[in-house]
Design an enzyme around this catalytic site. Structure first.
Site, short mmCIF file in Angstrom:
data_model
loop_
_atom_site.label_atom_id
_atom_site.label_comp_id
_atom_site.label_asym_id
_atom_site.label_seq_id
_atom_site.Cartn_x
_atom_site.Cartn_y
_atom_site.Cartn_z
N VAL A 1 0.84 -1.19 0.00
CA VAL A 1 0.00 0.00 0.00
C VAL A 1 0.88 1.24 0.00
O VAL A 1 1.97 1.25 0.57
CB VAL A 1 -0.98 0.00 1.21
N CYS A 2 0.41 2.29 -0.68
CA CYS A 2 1.06 3.59 -0.66
C CYS A 2 -0.05 4.64 -0.56
O CYS A 2 -1.13 4.35 -0.07
CB CYS A 2 1.93 3.79 -1.90
N ARG A 3 0.17 5.84 -1.02
CA ARG A 3 -0.85 6.87 -0.93
C ARG A 3 -1.99 6.62 -1.91
O ARG A 3 -3.16 6.72 -1.55
CB ARG A 3 -0.25 8.26 -1.17
N GLY B 1 -1.72 4.03 -4.76
CA GLY B 1 -1.69 2.73 -5.44
C GLY B 1 -0.63 2.61 -6.51
O GLY B 1 -0.42 1.52 -7.04
N MET C 1 -3.78 4.51 0.61
CA MET C 1 -4.21 5.07 1.88
C MET C 1 -5.30 6.12 1.70
O MET C 1 -6.13 6.30 2.58
CB MET C 1 -3.01 5.65 2.63
#
Length: 121
Positions: free
Chosen positions: A72-74, A76, A100
């Site tokens: 996961v990141c901010r 995708g 996120m």
């Protein structure tokens, strides 16, 4: 033919699917954002390793070993790259679509390291 293609497709799942798998203990959430992003707010129980560390071939944090990894990141994008890199290393890895931002929008918890409400930057 190279073993890894930057455009190779990886499996994806939604933030709610990822949250359920992590809560049930059948997968580990790997947050690949930068230090300030992770500190501002992350999913409870997530382990952290930047995309740069993943790209450099750093070993996964111990908590992420032996389970499927949900990157996961901010938004995708970085997590998709991380999932591709991990998959190329033989790790069972999926990308969390929307990242996120989607997690926060779905009303799922975002916390700081001290357990307080966090936010996504």
């Amino acid at each position: 033919m190279p073993l890894f293609s930057r455009n190779a497709p990886v499996g994806e799942l939604t933030v709610t699917e990822a949250d359920e798998r992590v809560r049930n203990g059948v997968a580990m959430l790997l947050d690949v954002r930068e230090t300030d992003e992770y500190a501002a707010g992350h999913a409870p129980g997530a382990v952290w390793q930047t995309l740069a560390a993943v790209a450099a071939g750093a070993p996964l944090p111990k908590a992420a070993r032996g389970l499927p990894v949900l990157a996961v990141c901010r938004s995708g994008n970085r997590s998709r790259k991380a999932a591709q890199l991990l998959s190329a290393r033989g790790v069972r890895a999926l990308n969390v679509t929307g990242g996120m931002r989607a997690r926060a929008a779905a009303g799922l918890p975002v916390r700081t390291g001290t357990g307080h409400d966090g936010h996504v930057i």
